[in-house]
Scaffold this motif. Structure first.
Motif, PDB file in Angstrom:
ATOM      1  N   ASP A  66       0.841  -1.190   0.000  1.00 47.42           N
ATOM      2  CA  ASP A  66       0.000   0.000   0.000  1.00 47.42           C
ATOM      3  C   ASP A  66       0.888   1.255   0.000  1.00 47.42           C
ATOM      4  OD1 ASP A  66      -2.094   1.747   0.202  1.00 47.42           O
ATOM      5  OD2 ASP A  66      -2.354   1.463   2.374  1.00 47.42           O
ATOM      6  N   LEU A  67       1.400   1.601  -1.180  1.00 44.31           N
ATOM      7  CA  LEU A  67       2.311   2.741  -1.310  1.00 44.31           C
ATOM      8  C   LEU A  67       1.669   3.820  -2.188  1.00 44.31           C
ATOM      9  CD1 LEU A  67       5.599   0.780  -2.127  1.00 44.31           C
ATOM     10  CD2 LEU A  67       5.075   1.938   0.025  1.00 44.31           C
ATOM     11  N   ALA A  68       2.105   5.057  -1.996  1.00 42.19           N
ATOM     12  CA  ALA A  68       1.585   6.151  -2.826  1.00 42.19           C
ATOM     13  C   ALA A  68       1.883   5.893  -4.302  1.00 42.19           C
ATOM     14  CB  ALA A  68       2.201   7.476  -2.381  1.00 42.19           C
ATOM     15  N   HIS A  69       3.087   5.359  -4.585  1.00 40.01           N
ATOM     16  CA  HIS A  69       3.458   5.013  -5.957  1.00 40.01           C
ATOM     17  C   HIS A  69       3.791   3.527  -5.971  1.00 40.01           C
ATOM     18  CE1 HIS A  69       4.042   9.355  -6.735  1.00 40.01           C
ATOM     19  NE2 HIS A  69       4.452   9.352  -5.477  1.00 40.01           N
ATOM     20  N   PRO A  70       2.978   2.723  -6.623  1.00 39.18           N
ATOM     21  CA  PRO A  70       3.195   1.264  -6.557  1.00 39.18           C
ATOM     22  C   PRO A  70       4.534   0.859  -7.199  1.00 39.18           C
ATOM     23  CG  PRO A  70       1.528   1.807  -8.190  1.00 39.18           C
ATOM     24  CD  PRO A  70       1.837   3.071  -7.466  1.00 39.18           C
ATOM     25  N   LEU A  71       5.049  -0.280  -6.748  1.00 38.41           N
ATOM     26  CA  LEU A  71       6.291  -0.805  -7.309  1.00 38.41           C
ATOM     27  C   LEU A  71       5.958  -1.732  -8.478  1.00 38.41           C
ATOM     28  CD1 LEU A  71       8.239  -1.796  -4.041  1.00 38.41           C
ATOM     29  CD2 LEU A  71       8.222   0.397  -5.231  1.00 38.41           C
ATOM     30  N   ARG A  72       6.711  -1.570  -9.556  1.00 39.61           N
ATOM     31  CA  ARG A  72       6.557  -2.480 -10.697  1.00 39.61           C
ATOM     32  C   ARG A  72       7.786  -3.359 -10.793  1.00 39.61           C
ATOM     33  NH1 ARG A  72       4.883   1.285 -15.336  1.00 39.61           N
ATOM     34  NH2 ARG A  72       6.777   0.330 -16.107  1.00 39.61           N
ATOM     35  N   TYR A  73       7.538  -4.645 -11.073  1.00 40.26           N
ATOM     36  CA  TYR A  73       8.636  -5.610 -11.033  1.00 40.26           C
ATOM     37  C   TYR A  73       9.202  -5.899 -12.420  1.00 40.26           C
ATOM     38  CZ  TYR A  73      11.381  -9.699  -9.861  1.00 40.26           C
ATOM     39  OH  TYR A  73      12.414 -10.568  -9.698  1.00 40.26           O
ATOM     40  N   ILE A  74      10.525  -5.959 -12.486  1.00 39.17           N
ATOM     41  CA  ILE A  74      11.199  -6.352 -13.726  1.00 39.17           C
ATOM     42  C   ILE A  74      12.141  -7.503 -13.416  1.00 39.17           C
ATOM     43  CG2 ILE A  74      12.903  -5.632 -15.442  1.00 39.17           C
ATOM     44  CD1 ILE A  74      11.621  -2.957 -15.539  1.00 39.17           C
ATOM     45  N   SER A  75      12.000  -8.600 -14.157  1.00 40.41           N
ATOM     46  CA  SER A  75      12.890  -9.737 -13.971  1.00 40.41           C
ATOM     47  C   SER A  75      14.218  -9.453 -14.673  1.00 40.41           C
ATOM     48  CB  SER A  75      12.243 -10.990 -14.565  1.00 40.41           C
ATOM     49  OG  SER A  75      13.250 -11.938 -14.859  1.00 40.41           O
ATOM     50  N   VAL A  76      15.285  -9.371 -13.881  1.00 37.65           N
ATOM     51  CA  VAL A  76      16.597  -9.034 -14.440  1.00 37.65           C
ATOM     52  C   VAL A  76      17.153 -10.204 -15.249  1.00 37.65           C
ATOM     53  CG1 VAL A  76      18.993  -8.492 -13.815  1.00 37.65           C
ATOM     54  CG2 VAL A  76      17.111  -7.279 -12.719  1.00 37.65           C
ATOM     55  N   ALA A  77      16.747 -11.429 -14.861  1.00 40.61           N
ATOM     56  CA  ALA A  77      17.244 -12.610 -15.572  1.00 40.61           C
ATOM     57  C   ALA A  77      16.847 -12.582 -17.047  1.00 40.61           C
ATOM     58  CB  ALA A  77      16.704 -13.878 -14.903  1.00 40.61           C
ATOM     59  N   HIS A  78      15.748 -11.909 -17.372  1.00 42.10           N
ATOM     60  CA  HIS A  78      15.274 -11.898 -18.756  1.00 42.10           C
ATOM     61  C   HIS A  78      15.727 -10.677 -19.536  1.00 42.10           C
ATOM     62  CE1 HIS A  78      12.210 -14.652 -16.842  1.00 42.10           C
ATOM     63  NE2 HIS A  78      12.759 -15.384 -17.795  1.00 42.10           N
ATOM     64  N   LEU A  79      16.546  -9.843 -18.930  1.00 39.27           N
ATOM     65  CA  LEU A  79      16.973  -8.620 -19.625  1.00 39.27           C
ATOM     66  C   LEU A  79      18.247  -8.848 -20.427  1.00 39.27           C
ATOM     67  CD1 LEU A  79      16.489  -5.803 -16.948  1.00 39.27           C
ATOM     68  CD2 LEU A  79      14.961  -6.421 -18.823  1.00 39.27           C
ATOM     69  N   PRO A 103      17.100 -16.712 -11.025  1.00 38.72           N
ATOM     70  CA  PRO A 103      15.943 -15.835 -10.872  1.00 38.72           C
ATOM     71  C   PRO A 103      16.273 -14.655  -9.957  1.00 38.72           C
ATOM     72  CG  PRO A 103      15.345 -18.140 -10.503  1.00 38.72           C
ATOM     73  CD  PRO A 103      16.827 -18.085 -10.575  1.00 38.72           C
ATOM     74  N   ARG A 104      16.071 -13.461 -10.458  1.00 36.59           N
ATOM     75  CA  ARG A 104      16.379 -12.254  -9.685  1.00 36.59           C
ATOM     76  C   ARG A 104      15.733 -11.069 -10.373  1.00 36.59           C
ATOM     77  NH1 ARG A 104      20.224 -13.243 -13.352  1.00 36.59           N
ATOM     78  NH2 ARG A 104      21.550 -11.569 -14.152  1.00 36.59           N
ATOM     79  N   GLY A 105      15.552  -9.980  -9.641  1.00 41.34           N
ATOM     80  CA  GLY A 105      14.922  -8.840 -10.294  1.00 41.34           C
ATOM     81  C   GLY A 105      14.877  -7.620  -9.412  1.00 41.34           C
ATOM     82  N   VAL A 106      14.139  -6.615  -9.899  1.00 39.94           N
ATOM     83  CA  VAL A 106      14.035  -5.365  -9.168  1.00 39.94           C
ATOM     84  C   VAL A 106      12.617  -4.830  -9.314  1.00 39.94           C
ATOM     85  CG1 VAL A 106      14.908  -4.035 -11.150  1.00 39.94           C
ATOM     86  CG2 VAL A 106      15.030  -3.047  -8.851  1.00 39.94           C
ATOM     87  N   ALA A 107      12.093  -4.289  -8.211  1.00 41.46           N
ATOM     88  CA  ALA A 107      10.795  -3.619  -8.247  1.00 41.46           C
ATOM     89  C   ALA A 107      11.055  -2.160  -7.946  1.00 41.46           C
ATOM     90  CB  ALA A 107       9.862  -4.224  -7.201  1.00 41.46           C
ATOM     91  N   PHE A 108      10.486  -1.255  -8.737  1.00 45.60           N
ATOM     92  CA  PHE A 108      10.697   0.164  -8.432  1.00 45.60           C
ATOM     93  C   PHE A 108       9.497   1.004  -8.855  1.00 45.60           C
ATOM     94  CE2 PHE A 108      12.803  -0.779 -12.464  1.00 45.60           C
ATOM     95  CZ  PHE A 108      12.343   0.221 -13.317  1.00 45.60           C
ATOM     96  N   GLU A 109       9.426   2.205  -8.285  1.00 41.56           N
ATOM     97  CA  GLU A 109       8.361   3.136  -8.608  1.00 41.56           C
ATOM     98  C   GLU A 109       8.713   3.867  -9.896  1.00 41.56           C
ATOM     99  OE1 GLU A 109       9.594   5.725  -5.349  1.00 41.56           O
ATOM    100  OE2 GLU A 109       7.494   5.707  -4.787  1.00 41.56           O
ATOM    101  N   GLN A 110       7.726   4.447 -10.492  1.00 36.43           N
ATOM    102  CA  GLN A 110       7.945   5.265 -11.683  1.00 36.43           C
ATOM    103  C   GLN A 110       8.940   6.393 -11.399  1.00 36.43           C
ATOM    104  OE1 GLN A 110       4.775   5.392 -14.253  1.00 36.43           O
ATOM    105  NE2 GLN A 110       6.444   5.735 -15.690  1.00 36.43           N
ATOM    106  N   ARG A 111       8.805   7.035 -10.213  1.00 36.54           N
ATOM    107  CA  ARG A 111       9.695   8.167  -9.923  1.00 36.54           C
ATOM    108  C   ARG A 111      11.060   7.712  -9.430  1.00 36.54           C
ATOM    109  NH1 ARG A 111       8.165  10.341  -3.951  1.00 36.54           N
ATOM    110  NH2 ARG A 111       8.016   8.241  -3.101  1.00 36.54           N
ATOM    111  N   GLU A 112      11.230   6.403  -9.254  1.00 35.04           N
ATOM    112  CA  GLU A 112      12.522   5.790  -8.935  1.00 35.04           C
ATOM    113  C   GLU A 112      13.086   6.174  -7.566  1.00 35.04           C
ATOM    114  OE1 GLU A 112      15.336   5.873 -12.252  1.00 35.04           O
ATOM    115  OE2 GLU A 112      13.667   6.017 -13.647  1.00 35.04           O
ATOM    116  N   SER A 113      12.232   6.584  -6.635  1.00 30.19           N
ATOM    117  CA  SER A 113      12.721   6.909  -5.291  1.00 30.19           C
ATOM    118  C   SER A 113      12.849   5.662  -4.429  1.00 30.19           C
ATOM    119  CB  SER A 113      11.783   7.899  -4.603  1.00 30.19           C
ATOM    120  OG  SER A 113      11.686   9.069  -5.364  1.00 30.19           O
ATOM    121  N   ILE A 114      11.910   4.726  -4.605  1.00 28.58           N
ATOM    122  CA  ILE A 114      11.972   3.476  -3.847  1.00 28.58           C
ATOM    123  C   ILE A 114      12.245   2.341  -4.826  1.00 28.58           C
ATOM    124  CG2 ILE A 114      10.692   1.858  -2.384  1.00 28.58           C
ATOM    125  CD1 ILE A 114       8.901   4.180  -1.538  1.00 28.58           C
ATOM    126  N   SER A 115      13.204   1.495  -4.488  1.00 29.41           N
ATOM    127  CA  SER A 115      13.413   0.303  -5.312  1.00 29.41           C
ATOM    128  C   SER A 115      13.791  -0.865  -4.410  1.00 29.41           C
ATOM    129  CB  SER A 115      14.492   0.545  -6.363  1.00 29.41           C
ATOM    130  OG  SER A 115      15.716   0.852  -5.747  1.00 29.41           O
TER     131      SER A 115
END
Lengths: 355, 168
Positions: A66-79, A103-115
């Protein structure tokens, strides 16, 4: 996957906007927390299946926080390697996560403040970035996000040792707070070594722009706490903050001295730096960093006008190899890349740097 | 490159090549002294101590007891941890406690956490580790056909697990 990333190319994270307290010297404040799950082995000991299980479990939980800006996940293994490098340049993932396997990845907000990195050395590496000096603000935010995650998963925790991490150097708070500072005047007046020697004595670490093992370029340094056990987060942040205030004082002293004693020489130096960036036809990454560092100093001292701080901050990131290749749309080898970098800099800085 | 015993910058880099295999040990000055690779008052190298370091598995004055330890949960051996610098699972902090405390003291100058505690903490690792160790001993007792010991361990486990269920 790549489409998600391509949307980011033209922008930069909010932490680079060049505002916030002490932003003439402090680029950004970053705090990261290392966390692991109680029920799994650490990443280095986990099987492929366990890592996949951890990834899917955490992915599900953190994208629903429940965050003001939701986190979106990107799988780094597939990049692709280019996309991974792109995320490293934006400071959204570490080189270690980029280069590791499974298997590994990163979730971050659009504004990139939280990851939040998943399956790095620790299963969770949560990060908050702020523009300027904002240790308390960053802590408040990361503390809250940490609580939200902990309400949904069981962290590996020990009454005596605190938050348990794969490496004993991070155990306890699991917290690393880093302040990225730009110290061109201490560099020019050759006092920087002296300042850093005194930092090491009090258990603070100095690193270059891209963290561990990277060398300092363009007079940018990350200063961070080393000790995570036996000191509360508040105390560690307070100590780091105190040292940063001292460094700000020394850098400002050095800047005033330069203005007082060598104004003409300094004005010439920063003007030539801007001129070179606006007219050169070949530009290496290192030279770009050096020149942008001078331009940044020139803006801060009121010696250069018509270029904004935000543009300069952005150019530090946009002229890195992966960003550049995405901006010009194609893979480039060394010489082409240097020509493309010079072209990009010319365009951005001749527009007056207001975009 | 950092020292593999603590996080200070390494100033000693020892390499041993034998046949196809190569082993490298990185040490800071302080740890080099501690392992007697260099003598404390002169810069002389202590060749036997260096050989000991490179040959391993005695990477430090580790007691025999520590050198034999293996985590029943993740299977990592204490000596593997000392070689790689990374632990295998959360239980290792309890299983390797004797070996870890001196390392923590050197790196952090402390052995006890101060600061944030997880507000919703649901699992007590100490208790879990204790149960894990008991399960492990039970398996070994059964394998060794030591049924008297196995029965005793089973009773202890039952009592502890019942107490936990009650507490929960």
């Amino acid at each position: 996957m790549t489409m998600q990333l391509d949307g980011l190319v033209e922008t930069t994270g909010e932490w680079l906007r060049g505002t916030g307290p002490e932003s003439d010297i402090v680029i950004s404040t970053r705090i990261r927390l290392a966390r692991n799950l109680a029920a799994f082995p650490f990443t280095n000991r986990a099987t492929h299946n366990q890592k996949a299980e951890i990834e899917s479990l955490l992915r599900e939980k953190v994208t629903r926080l429940d965050l003001a800006h939701p986190l979106r996940y990107i799988s780094v293994a597939h990049l692709s390697p280019l996309d991974r490098q792109f995320l490293v340049e934006r400071q959204l993932i570490s080189r270690e996560l980029s280069n590791s396997e499974g298997p590994r990845g990163v979730a971050f907000e659009q504004r990139e403040s939280i990851s939040l990195m998943i399956n790095e050395e620790d299963q969770i590496r949560l990060q908050v970035m702020r523009s300027g000096l904002s240790l308390d603000g960053a802590w408040e935010e990361i503390d809250k996000v940490d609580d939200l995650i902990e309400a949904r998963v069981s962290y590996a925790w020990h009454e005596q040792f605190g938050y348990l991490t794969a490496c004993p150097t991070n155990v306890g708070t699991g917290m690393r707070a880093s302040v990225m500072v730009h110290l061109p005047a201490l560099g020019l007046t050759r006092q920087i070594e002296k300042v850093f020697r005194s930092l090491q004595k009090i258990n603070l670490v100095v690193r270059g722009l891209y963290g561990e093992g990277s060398r300092a370029s363009g007079d940018f340094f990350q200063i961070s706490n080393q000790i995570t056990l036996g000191k509360s987060e508040q105390l560690a942040l307070q100590e780091l903050g105190g040292v940063i205030q001292q460094i700000l004082y020394y850098e400002r002293q050095a800047r005033s001295a330069l203005l007082r004693e060598k104004r003409q020489e300094l004005h010439d130096r920063v003007s030539r730096a801007l001129g070179t960036l606006q007219h050169a036809t070949m530009m290496t990454s290192d030279e770009t960093m050096e020149l942008l560092s001078s331009v940044r100093l020139g803006i801060n001292l009121g010696l250069l006008e018509d270029v904004t701080m935000h543009t300069v901050n952005e150019l530090f990131i946009h002229t890195q190899p992966a960003h550049l290749q995405k901006l010009v749309g194609g893979s480039l080898d060394g010489e082409e890349r240097n020509a493309a970098r010079a072209r990009y800099l010319r365009t951005r800085l001749r527009q007056g740097g207001t975009v | 490159m950092n020292c593999q015993f603590c996080s200070n910058p390494a100033t000693f880099h020892l390499t041993r090549i034998s046949g196809q295999s190569k082993k490298v040990v990185h040490l800071c000055e302080e740890c080099a002294k501690q392992h007697q690779a260099v003598s404390a008052n002169t810069a002389e190298l202590n060749i036997p101590a260096i050989v000991q370091l490179l040959l391993g598995p005695h990477l430090s004055p580790v007691s025999e007891e520590l050198a034999r330890l293996t985590c029943p949960n993740c299977g990592i051996k204490y000596m593997e941890f000392r070689g790689e610098g990374r632990l295998g699972c959360p239980h290792d902090y309890e299983v390797f406690r004797l070996g870890l405390e001196p390392i923590l003291k050197r790196v952090h100058r402390a052995t006890r956490h101060h600061g944030k505690k997880p507000p919703n903490q649901r699992e007590n690792l100490l208790r879990q580790t204790e149960l894990l160790a008991l399960h492990h001993r039970l398996q070994r007792a059964i394998a060794a056909e030591n049924y008297e010991e196995a029965a005793r361990l089973r009773d202890t486990l039952r009592k502890k697990e019942a107490a936990d269920d009650h507490a929960a």
